[in-house]
Design an enzyme around this catalytic site. Structure first.
Site, PDB file in Angstrom:
ATOM      1  CG  ASN A 180      -1.676   1.254   1.413  1.00 50.74           C
ATOM      2  OD1 ASN A 180      -1.770   2.064   0.488  1.00 50.74           O
ATOM      3  ND2 ASN A 180      -2.244   1.451   2.597  1.00 50.74           N
ATOM      4  CE  LYS A 236       0.170   3.428   4.717  1.00 49.90           C
ATOM      5  NZ  LYS A 236       0.097   3.586   6.146  1.00 49.90           N
ATOM      6  CG  HIS A 267      -5.826   1.724   5.155  1.00 52.33           C
ATOM      7  ND1 HIS A 267      -5.390   2.669   6.050  1.00 52.33           N
ATOM      8  CD2 HIS A 267      -4.795   0.867   4.958  1.00 52.33           C
ATOM      9  CE1 HIS A 267      -4.127   2.395   6.379  1.00 52.33           C
ATOM     10  NE2 HIS A 267      -3.744   1.300   5.743  1.00 52.33           N
ATOM     11  CD  GLU A 293      -2.896   5.409   6.804  1.00 51.05           C
ATOM     12  OE1 GLU A 293      -2.874   5.441   5.557  1.00 51.05           O
ATOM     13  OE2 GLU A 293      -1.937   4.999   7.492  1.00 51.05           O
ATOM     14  CD  GLU A 335      -3.503  -2.666   7.335  1.00 49.98           C
ATOM     15  OE1 GLU A 335      -2.399  -2.919   6.833  1.00 49.98           O
ATOM     16  OE2 GLU A 335      -4.102  -1.612   7.140  1.00 49.98           O
ATOM     17  N   GLY A 340       2.405   2.163  10.732  1.00 49.79           N
ATOM     18  CA  GLY A 340       3.319   3.283  10.570  1.00 49.79           C
ATOM     19  C   GLY A 340       3.995   3.711  11.853  1.00 49.79           C
ATOM     20  CB  SER A 356       5.324  -1.824  11.898  1.00 53.85           C
ATOM     21  OG  SER A 356       4.846  -0.499  12.137  1.00 53.85           O
ATOM     22  N   GLY A 410       4.954   1.238   4.776  1.00 55.70           N
ATOM     23  CA  GLY A 410       6.270   1.861   4.630  1.00 55.70           C
ATOM     24  C   GLY A 410       7.301   1.002   3.912  1.00 55.70           C
TER      25      GLY A 410
HETATM   26  C1  PEP Z   1      -0.765   0.077   6.073  1.00 50.09           C
HETATM   27  O1  PEP Z   1      -0.902   1.282   5.963  1.00 50.09           O
HETATM   28  O2  PEP Z   1      -1.597  -0.688   5.573  1.00 50.09           O
HETATM   29  C2  PEP Z   1       0.400  -0.403   6.807  1.00 50.09           C
HETATM   30  C3  PEP Z   1       0.377  -1.638   7.234  1.00 50.09           C
HETATM   31  O3  PEP Z   1       1.422   0.489   7.009  1.00 50.09           O
HETATM   32  P1  PEP Z   1       2.863   0.168   7.694  1.00 50.09           P
HETATM   33  O4  PEP Z   1       3.361  -1.123   7.094  1.00 50.09           O
HETATM   34  O5  PEP Z   1       3.717   1.345   7.325  1.00 50.09           O
HETATM   35  O6  PEP Z   1       2.620   0.049   9.147  1.00 50.09           O
END
Ligand code: PEP
Length: 248
Positions: free
Chosen positions: A9, A11, A94, A96, A164, A170, A209, A231
């Site tokens: 992803n 973003k 998601h 966010e 998640e 993040g 993460s 990320g």
């Molecule tokens: C995400 O935004 O779906 C995600 C898992 O981000 P990160 O891996 O950066 O925690």
């Protein structure tokens, strides 16, 4: 046997130059016996990504879609538009989107229905906040998000769920393999009660993460069928290492 799936992803990151650089590296080094792999760039980079991934094992998806099919909805992109462009996947719900765009469970459900109707493969995200986990509500929150998104859907073929935990996205904090496995098993139990879903065959991804250094121990757990990666998906070497861990 569920095939592992690793989805990046991206973003709101990237430029035409960085998309070309990242995908050139990822496509060139994709192992022959790769697990399922997809990348989800921003809308404006989808067309470029689809061209760069053509003929490779890397599929492309959107990070969101409208719940409406077409019409006077300025700024929206329909699921049908994504499918028409050549996207195979779409991420729905998601955290966010839920946090910054106030997406409710009923909006997530409507988007999921629209995406399924357009023939896209859907990844629906669920997960609790840190406060909800600390107050012992994590399972209740996840169960309620699942019910809100899935109950009454006409078609749930090939659905993928991404667990998640919001506190791990993040932040550098990852759910431990035990915490993730426990929630994934719980999610699979919830899915068993949903009409139109084969819970044993449904992939449940972990997101939060995930990195090259922790992917293998997460993927070794029985109910963790891959990852939704934020990320670390922006670095070709890191993403390929996570793909490699899913292949092992
Ligand atoms: C995400 O935004 O779906 C995600 C898992 O981000 P990160 O891996 O950066 O925690």
């Amino acid at each position: 046997m569920r095939q592992k799936l690793v989805v990046g992803n991206w973003k709101m990151h990237g430029s035409r130059a960085s998309v070309a650089d990242l995908l050139d590296k990822i496509v060139a080094a994709m192992p022959a016996a790769a697990p399922g792999v997809a990348v989800c760039p921003s809308y404006v980079h989808l067309s470029q990504a689809i061209q760069l991934c053509a003929g490779s094992a890397v599929a492309v998806g959107g990070q969101d879609c409208s719940h409406m099919q077409s019409g006077a909805y300025t700024g929206e992109v329909s699921a049908q538009m994504l499918a028409d462009l050549g996207c195979r996947w779409v991420i729905i719900g998601h955290s966010e989107r839920r946090q910054y765009h106030s997406e409710s469970d009923s909006l997530v459900a409507a988007k999921l229905g629209a995406a399924m109707a357009a023939g896209l493969q859907v990844i629906v995200c669920v997960g609790e906040t840190r406060e909800q986990r600390e107050s012992g509500e994590a399972e209740a929150v996840v169960a309620s998000q699942l019910r809100g998104a899935l109950d009454g859907q006409a078609n749930l073929a090939g659905l993928v769920v991404a667990y998640e935990p919001v506190w791990a996205i993040g932040t550098g904090l990852t759910a431990s393999p035990d915490q993730a496995q426990a929630m994934h098993a719980f999610i699979r139990g919830c899915l068993a009660g949903v009409a139109g879903i084969d819970a044993d065959a449904t992939r449940v991804l972990y997101g939060g993460s995930v990195k090259a250094g922790n992917a293998a121990e997460l993927f070794a757990r029985q109910d963790i069928d891959g990852a939704l990666v934020g990320g670390a998906a922006l670095d070709a070497g890191d993403f390929l290492a996570i793909v490699g861990a899913a292949q092992a």
